[in-house]
Write a protein that holds these residues in place. Structure first.
Motif, mmCIF file in Angstrom:
data_model
loop_
_atom_site.group_PDB
_atom_site.id
_atom_site.type_symbol
_atom_site.label_atom_id
_atom_site.label_comp_id
_atom_site.label_asym_id
_atom_site.label_seq_id
_atom_site.Cartn_x
_atom_site.Cartn_y
_atom_site.Cartn_z
ATOM 1 N N LEU A 76 0.838 -1.325 0.168
ATOM 2 C CA LEU A 76 -0.129 0.238 0.050
ATOM 3 C C LEU A 76 0.888 1.580 -0.128
ATOM 4 O O LEU A 76 0.289 2.431 -0.349
ATOM 5 N N GLU A 77 2.179 0.987 0.603
ATOM 6 C CA GLU A 77 2.935 2.053 0.564
ATOM 7 C C GLU A 77 3.624 2.443 -0.749
ATOM 8 O O GLU A 77 4.558 3.548 -0.881
ATOM 9 N N VAL A 78 3.489 1.785 -1.715
ATOM 10 C CA VAL A 78 3.987 1.787 -3.025
ATOM 11 C C VAL A 78 2.936 2.484 -3.679
ATOM 12 O O VAL A 78 1.834 2.164 -4.069
ATOM 13 N N VAL A 79 3.549 3.636 -4.572
ATOM 14 C CA VAL A 79 2.499 4.332 -5.705
ATOM 15 C C VAL A 79 3.242 4.276 -6.987
ATOM 16 O O VAL A 79 4.272 4.684 -7.007
ATOM 17 N N SER A 80 2.632 3.733 -8.027
ATOM 18 C CA SER A 80 3.025 3.425 -9.092
ATOM 19 C C SER A 80 2.281 4.436 -10.086
ATOM 20 O O SER A 80 1.169 4.561 -10.329
ATOM 21 N N GLU A 81 3.118 5.190 -10.848
ATOM 22 C CA GLU A 81 2.754 6.013 -11.959
ATOM 23 C C GLU A 81 3.352 5.984 -13.349
ATOM 24 O O GLU A 81 4.502 5.601 -13.281
ATOM 25 N N GLU A 82 2.441 6.158 -14.202
ATOM 26 C CA GLU A 82 3.175 6.055 -15.432
ATOM 27 C C GLU A 82 4.303 6.914 -15.956
ATOM 28 O O GLU A 82 3.860 8.225 -15.579
ATOM 29 N N GLU A 83 5.383 6.552 -16.373
ATOM 30 C CA GLU A 83 6.497 7.335 -16.731
ATOM 31 C C GLU A 83 6.808 6.917 -18.283
ATOM 32 O O GLU A 83 6.800 5.874 -18.704
ATOM 33 N N ASN A 84 7.851 7.997 -18.815
ATOM 34 C CA ASN A 84 8.083 7.841 -19.973
ATOM 35 C C ASN A 84 9.589 6.949 -19.698
ATOM 36 O O ASN A 84 10.499 7.308 -18.862
ATOM 37 N N GLY A 85 9.599 5.703 -20.591
ATOM 38 C CA GLY A 85 10.875 5.038 -20.623
ATOM 39 C C GLY A 85 11.353 4.458 -21.731
ATOM 40 O O GLY A 85 10.736 4.785 -22.553
ATOM 41 N N PHE A 86 12.038 3.454 -21.699
ATOM 42 C CA PHE A 86 12.476 2.808 -22.797
ATOM 43 C C PHE A 86 12.575 0.966 -22.756
ATOM 44 O O PHE A 86 12.227 0.630 -21.419
ATOM 45 N N LEU A 87 12.244 0.530 -23.806
ATOM 46 C CA LEU A 87 12.242 -0.881 -23.945
ATOM 47 C C LEU A 87 13.668 -1.279 -24.704
ATOM 48 O O LEU A 87 13.660 -1.087 -25.772
ATOM 49 N N ASP A 120 5.907 6.029 -1.192
ATOM 50 C CA ASP A 120 5.134 7.092 -0.978
ATOM 51 C C ASP A 120 5.651 8.205 -0.231
ATOM 52 O O ASP A 120 5.130 9.314 0.008
ATOM 53 N N ARG A 121 6.591 7.848 0.660
ATOM 54 C CA ARG A 121 7.409 8.830 1.575
ATOM 55 C C ARG A 121 8.651 9.327 0.818
ATOM 56 O O ARG A 121 8.921 10.624 1.060
ATOM 57 N N SER A 122 9.522 8.513 0.302
ATOM 58 C CA SER A 122 10.757 8.878 -0.124
ATOM 59 C C SER A 122 10.861 9.364 -1.479
ATOM 60 O O SER A 122 11.554 10.037 -1.934
ATOM 61 N N GLY A 123 9.884 8.854 -2.349
ATOM 62 C CA GLY A 123 9.634 9.359 -3.758
ATOM 63 C C GLY A 123 10.631 8.352 -4.499
ATOM 64 O O GLY A 123 10.555 8.870 -5.930
ATOM 65 N N VAL A 124 11.595 7.648 -4.082
ATOM 66 C CA VAL A 124 12.539 7.017 -4.995
ATOM 67 C C VAL A 124 11.985 5.633 -5.506
ATOM 68 O O VAL A 124 10.765 5.136 -4.917
ATOM 69 N N ILE A 125 12.609 5.288 -6.405
ATOM 70 C CA ILE A 125 11.887 3.903 -7.076
ATOM 71 C C ILE A 125 12.206 2.699 -6.303
ATOM 72 O O ILE A 125 13.318 2.415 -5.823
ATOM 73 N N ILE A 126 11.146 1.850 -6.236
ATOM 74 C CA ILE A 126 11.302 0.929 -5.180
ATOM 75 C C ILE A 126 11.728 -0.272 -5.913
ATOM 76 O O ILE A 126 11.477 -0.723 -7.126
ATOM 77 N N GLU A 127 12.499 -1.085 -5.337
ATOM 78 C CA GLU A 127 13.234 -2.494 -5.896
ATOM 79 C C GLU A 127 12.461 -3.523 -4.952
ATOM 80 O O GLU A 127 12.460 -3.774 -3.822
#
Length: 922
Positions: A183-194, A342-349
RNA sequence: AGGACUAUAGCUCAGUUGGUUAGAGCGCUACCUUGACAUGGUAGAGGUCCCCAGUUCGAAUCUGGGUAGUCCUACCA
C-alpha cells in the motif's frame, strides 16, 4: 453588543473555559456514543482534510452529547514511524550527522525530543476548530499502555501462527533502507525505454531477443521464458543460453505467463528482482540471484566489473556493453508504471529479505462477514464494494520495518537462528529455559505504524486490561475517515478488533470526500495551493502567505510559479472568517460520495450568516431585555398568527435537522438551519414582530406572547445550531438563555431541541403563506414599477373569498407595516375600479391605483410578461389533460391536481387579459 | 485491463419512492442607509438538467449505449 460579530474575541476564551470545566468528558446518560479520532501524526500540522473531518466528528459528538448520550470523543496521536523518523533524520543531516553516527538509543532520544517540541502543534490546532475532544484521556500510539497492547497482540498472533517470519520478495525502499507494504508503493506512468537484447544460444546457433525495461537486472537472470504454445520457439525450449557479461549459462523454459504478442515473446527471468519472475522462479525451481545491496547498488553476487555501481549507472554501462558486443538489437520508447515509495519518492526495488508477515487471509474472513451481515455499514454504501474487492484478494501484510522509531518487534534470536517471541528477554529465557550462556539478540526491526493504529479503538480504552470504558464505549459508534485509508487502516482495524475483541470496532464507517482547491486540484505543497484552515480562521496577509507557501519546498524551482498564482488568487491575502464560518462551510459542502472543491465565496457567505445571527440577537435583546418575556407562566400570553407560524416552522426545522444528522447529510442540516434562521426567522418573523411590539394599542398579553416567541425561538435555534457553530451560539446563549427561562453554565450541555407535533400549526402556516403572497405581490409592483420604497401606498382588494376577507382583517396591521401601506380597502361589486396595477393571490385581486404613480407602458410590459408565463404553463397543462391516456392511467389525485391548477391558471389569465385591456384604454 | 464516482444557472452545489412553474448560496442588474444587520433590504434577469435511444400517460430522476472528467485496484517483460 458590537454592531458586527467579531469571532476572534470569543473563540479561544470559550474553548479554554469548556476544557477547564471538563465539559468534554463523558457524563452520564444511559446510552453511550463514542468516536475514536483518526490519530493525526504527532508531529504533523492541520490541513483542510483534518478540518473537514474534525468538523464532522464534532458536530456528531456535540449533537449526541446534547441529546443526552454518554458521549466520548477519544483523542490521541500517532507516532507515524517513517514520516517522523524522516523529519528527524533530515534535521540531523543539516547538521551533517547521520542516525548511524548517533546510534539507535541516542537517535530515538532525539525523536522523542522532537515529539516534545513539535507535538503540541496539531493538538493546539484541533482546539482552534472547537473540537470537543476529551483531552484528559489523550493517548499516543507509543505510550506505555498502547505499546503493551501492541506487544500482546504480536505475541498472541505469533502463538496462533497468524504472524510468521519468512524470506520473500518485498518492496524495498533504497533511500529509507526499509521494506514497505504494497500500500505504501505508488505506481505512476512514466516515459521509459524498452531495450531489446540478443542473448546468444549456448550451442552457438544463433540467438534469442529479449525485451526489458530494466537492463541492469540481467545480471541476475536465471532463465529466459517463452510461451509453451509459441511455435517460433518450440525447438528452443530446454536449450541453454550463454548469458552475456556474466559467464553464466541459463535455461530456456516454457511458461504460459508469457504473452506471445508482447515484444519478442521471450522474457528474461530475474526471480530475485521482479514479483512475477519470483513466482515463476518458484514454479521452475530457478536460482534466485540477488545482485543488489541495501542501497540498490550492484552487490557482491554480480560480476566484479559492475560491483558498487549505482543501479542507474549500472544500467548505462550494461546497455553500452551490449552495444559494444553487437548484442543491442534496438531501443524503443515505452511508457511504463514506475513504483515509488510514497514517503521517499524513490523507485522501489523488489528485494529478497527476511521480514515478518501477518496472515491476512485468515483474519479477513470474519472481517468480510461483518460487513456482509451489516454489523458494519459504510456510508456511502458503495465503499463496501471497494472494501470487499480488496479483502477478498488480500495479500499477507509485511509488518516489519527497518527503522528505529516505532514498536520494536518482541522477538529474540540465538546463534543457531532459533526465534523466541515474548514480552522481554527475561520472559523468553524463562519460558524456554535458556541458560545465561546462550546469547540472545533482539530483532532490530520495528512494526509498521498501521499495526498499532489497527488496535486504536480498543487499545485507547485500556485493553488488554478489562476496563469499564471498554464495556461502555466499545464498539465505537462511527468512524469518520477518508477513502484513502480504507485499506491502510479501516480494514485492518476491523480484522484486528474482530480477532481480539470478538466484536466490531465501530458500527458505521462514514467516508468523506477529499478537500480540493477551488479548481478541483488536490492541495499539495508543490502546487502551492495549500490552504491552512487556521489561516481561514485568523486570516493571513499576502507576504506571510507567500512565505508560507514557498518555504521548505521539495522543488524550490516552482516557487516563482506558486508566488504568481497565489498573488492572483489572494491579492490581499486571506480574510479572517472565524471558526464557526469555516465549520459551517464544511457542513454545507459535505454531501456524500463526492470530493469538495473549497470555494472561498462560500465561507464569505457563512461569515455573513454569523453576522446575521449576531444582529438578529441584538434586535431580540433590544426588545426583550428588561421586559416581560413571559417566563412567568402565570401571566396571560396571546400568541399572534406570526408567533404560531414561526413556532410551527421551527418544529419542521428541528425535524429536518434530526433527519439530516441521522443520514449523515450535514449539507442538508446546514441548509435547513440557514434557511430557517435567515429566510424565515430574520426575513419574516422579526419583521412581523415589529407591528406588535411597536403598537401602543397592542395588549400586554400580545406583546408578552411575541417577546416570549422571539426569545424562545432564538434560544432554541442557538441550541439547534450549536453542534455546527459552537462559539457564536455559546456566546449569545449566555445572554439569551436566561431570558428564555433556561439556566445552566453552558449551551454545550443543554438538551438538543426535539420537534414537537403539538407545535405544528397548519392553519397558521397557510395564513402566513397567504400574507406573504399578498406582500410579495405588492412589492413586486413596487419594484417593477419603480415606486419609491418610501412612499406609502393605498391598496384595494376585490373579488376575494370570505377566507380572504377574514385573513385581511386578521393581518391588516402586518400587511400595512410590511408592504408599507397607507391603507387597505375592500372593494365591493358595485364600486368603481380605478385603473390599477394588479397582482393575484388565488382569485383575490390586489390593486395598486396607478394615478400619478405608474407609467402605462411599464405596467403593460409587466402584464405581458405575466401573461406569457401563464400561457406557456396553461398550454402545457391543456396538452396533458387532453391526452386521454394521461387521464386514464395517471392516479386520480394527480389528474385532479392538474385540473385544479388549470382552472386557477385560466381564471388568472382571464383577469390579467382584462387588466391589459383596461390599461390600454387608459 | 477491471471497478467506482461525477456531469443541473456564469461559479460552487441541492434535487427523497418517476407527478415542480427544476431550487439554494455566491456572482450579475435595478432600486433603497426604513429605529438588528450595507457582512444589509426589496425586486429582477439567468437553465437544451452532457448526448442518443428506450421504458412510461409522464423522465433531471429508471434502463441501455455513447462522450467528457476524476479516482481506485491490478499489471506484460
Amino acid at each position: 453588543m458590537d454592531k458586527i460579530f467579531q469571532p476572534a474575541n470569543i473563540e479561544t476564551r470559550w474553548y479554554e473555559e469548556w476544557e477547564a470545566k471538563g465539559y468534554f468528558a463523558p457524563q452520564g446518560g444511559e446510552k453511550a456514543y463514542s468516536i475514536m479520532i483518526p490519530p493525526p501524526n504527532v508531529t504533523g500540522s492541520l490541513h483542510m482534510g483534518h478540518g473537514f473531518q474534525e468538523a464532522i466528528m464534532d458536530a456528531l459528538i456535540r449533537y449526541h452529547r446534547m441529546a443526552g448520550y454518554n458521549t466520548l470523543w477519544q483523542v490521541g496521536t500517532d507516532h507515524a514511524g517513517i514520516a517522523t523518523q524522516m523529519v528527524v533524520e533530515r534535521q540531523l543531516e543539516a547538521e551533517g550527522v547521520s542516525r548511524h553516527d548517533l546510534g539507535r538509543e541516542k537517535f530515538i532520544e532525539k525523536v522523542w525530543d522532537w515529539k516534545e517540541e513539535s507535538g503540541g502543534t496539531i493538538t493546539r490546532q484541533l482546539r482552534r476548530l472547537g473540537s470537543s475532544l476529551d483531552w484528559s484521556r489523550e493517548r499516543f500510539t507509543m505510550d506505555p499502555g498502547l505499546s503493551s497492547a501492541v506487544q500482546e497482540v504480536f505475541i498472541e498472533l505469533y502463538r496462533e501462527g497468524l504472524i510468521y517470519r519468512g524470506q520473500r520478495l518485498v518492496n524495498w525502499d533504497p533511500a529509507l533502507h526499509t521494506a514497505i507494504s504494497d500500500l505504501e508503493v505508488v505506481s505512476e506512468e512514466e516515459n521509459g525505454f524498452l531495450w531489446h537484447f540478443r542473448y546468444p544460444l549456448a550451442n552457438g546457433e544463433g540467438h534469442l531477443t529479449v525485451a526489458t525495461t530494466r537492463p541492469e537486472t540481467m545480471l541476475g537472470d536465471s532463465a529466459v521464458a517463452v510461451h509453451p504454445d509459441d511455435e517460433r520457439y518450440q525447438n528452443l525450449i530446454g536449450q541453454m543460453i550463454e548469458l552475456p557479461l556474466t559467464g553464466r549459462q541459463i535455461p530456456i523454459i516454457a511458461d504460459d505467463y508469457v504473452d506471445m504478442a508482447f515484444g519478442t515473446g521471450c522474457v528474461k527471468i530475474t526471480p530475485a528482482h521482479d514479483f512475477n519472475d519470483y513466482e515463476m522462479g518458484k514454479r521452475h525451481d530457478l536460482e534466485m540471484i540477488n545482485i543488489l545491496d541495501d542501497d540498490a547498488a550492484i552487490g557482491s553476487a554480480a560480476p566484479e566489473a559492475y560491483r558498487g555501481l549505482d543501479r542507474f549507472e549500472a544500467r548505462k554501462r550494461i546497455v553500452a556493453d551490449f552495444d559494444a558486443l553487437g548484442l543491442l538489437d534496438k531501443i524503443d520508447d515505452h511508457k511504463l508504471k514506475v513504483p515509488r515509495g510514497d514517503r521517499s519518492g524513490v523507485i522501489i526495488e523488489p528485494y529478497l529479505t527476511n521480514q515478518w508477515y501477518v496472515d491476512a487471509k485468515k483474519l479477513a474472513i470474519p472481517a468480510i462477514t461483518a460487513v456482509e451481515d451489516g454489523d458494519i455499514q459504510f456510508v456511502p454504501k458503495q465503499w463496501e464494494n471497494t472494501y470487499f474487492a480488496w479483502m477478498r484478494d488480500i495479500q499477507d501484510w509485511c509488518i516489519s520495518r527497518q527503522l528505529w522509531w516505532g514498536h520494536r518487534i518482541p522477538a529474540w534470536y540465538d546463534d543457531e537462528g532459533n526465534i523466541y517471541v515474548g514480552d522481554s528477554e527475561e520472559a523468553v529465557r524463562q519460558a524456554h529455559a535458556l541458560e545465561d550462556t546462550v546469547a540472545l539478540r533482539q530483532d532490530e526491526d520495528v512494526l509498521d505504524t498501521w499495526f498499532s493504529s489497527a488496535l486504536w479503538t480498543f487499545s485507547t480504552l485500556g485493553w488488554p486490561e478489562k476496563t469499564e470504558d471498554l464495556d461502555i464505549f466499545h464498539p465505537s459508534s462511527v468512524l469518520v475517515t477518508g477513502f484513502d485509508i480504507i485499506f491502510f487502516w479501516v480494514a485492518r482495524m476491523i480484522m484486528m478488533t474482530l480477532h481480539f475483541r470478538k466484536e466490531v470496532p465501530f458500527h458505521t464507517v462514514y467516508v468523506h470526500g477529499l478537500v480540493r482547491d477551488a479548481e478541483g486540484q488536490k492541495m499539495s505543497k508543490s502546487k502551492g495551493n495549500v490552504i491552512d484552515p487556521i489561516d481561514l480562521i485568523d486570516g493571513i496577509d499576502l507576504p506571510s502567505l507567500l512565505t508560507k507557501r514557498t518555504t521548505g519546498m521539495m522543488q524550490p524551482q516552482l516557487a516563482k510559479k506558486v508566488e504568481k498564482s497565489t498573488k492572483k488568487q489572494f491579492p490581499d491575502g486571506i480574510d479572517s472568517y472565524g471558526t464557526d464560518a469555516l465549520r459551517f462551510t464544511y457542513y454545507s459542502l459535505a454531501s456524500t460520495g463526492r470530493d469538495i472543491k473549497f470555494d472561498i465565496g462560500r465561507i464569505e457567505g457563512y461569515k455573513n450568516f454569523c453576522n446575521k445571527i449576531w444582529n438578529a440577537t441584538r434586535y431580540v435583546l433590544m426588545n426583550c431585555e428588561n421586559e416581560d418575556c413571559g417566563t412567568d407562566e402565570s401571566a396571560t400570553v396571546n400568541l399572534s398568527l406570526a408567533d404560531r407560524w414561526i413556532i410551527s416552522t421551527l418544529q419542521e426545522t428541528e425535524d429536518a435537522v434530526a433527519q439530516a444528522i441521522a443520514n449523515y447529510r450535514f449539507d442538508h442540516a446546514s441548509q435547513a438551519l440557514y434557511e430557517f434562521v435567515w429566510n424565515e426567522y430574520c426575513d419574516w418573523y422579526l419583521e412581523l414582530s415589529k407591528p406588535v411590539l411597536w403598537d401602543d394599542n397592542a395588549s400586554e398579553a400580545a406583546k408578552r406572547g411575541t417577546r416570549r416567541t422571539l426569545i424562545r425561538v432564538l434560544e432554541t435555534s442557538l441550541r439547534l445550531l450549536h453542534p455546527f457553530m459552537p462559539f457564536i451560539t455559546e456566546e449569545i446563549w449566555q445572554t439569551v438563555g436566561p431570558l428564555a427561562g433556561k439556566s445552566g453554565p453552558t449551551i454545550m450541555l443543554q438538551p438538543y431541541p426535539v420537534s414537537d407535533d403539538k407545535g405544528i400549526d397548519n392553519a397558521a402556516n397557510a395564513d402566513i403563506e397567504w400574507l406573504k403572497g399578498v406582500i410579495v405581490g405588492i412589492r413586486n409592483i413596487r419594484g417593477e414599477m419603480n415606486i419609491s420604497p418610501a412612499l406609502e401606498l393605498t391598496v384595494l382588494m376585490k373579488n376575494g373569498s370570505n377566507l380572504d376577507k377574514t385573513r385581511l382583517e386578521q393581518n391588516r396591521q402586518f400587511l400595512k407595516k410590511l408592504a408599507k401601506l397607507e391603507e387597505v380597502k375592500w372593494l365591493s361589486e358595485d364600486d368603481e375600479v380605478p385603473v390599477s396595477a394588479t397582482a393575484l393571490v388565488g382569485s383575490l385581486e390586489i390593486l395598486v391605483p396607478m394615478a400619478g404613480l405608474i407609467d402605462k407602458d411599464a405596467e403593460l410590459g409587466r402584464l405581458a410578461k405575466e401573461i406569457d408565463k401563464l400561457q406557456k404553463d396553461l398550454s402545457r397543462l391543456e396538452g396533458k389533460l387532453n391526452n386521454p391516456s394521461f387521464v386514464e392511467k395517471a392516479p386520480a389525485e394527480v389528474v385532479a391536481k392538474e385540473k385544479e391548477k388549470m382552472l386557477a391558471q385560466e381564471q388568472a389569465l382571464a383577469k390579467l387579459r382584462e387588466q391589459e385591456l383596461r390599461i390600454r384604454d387608459m
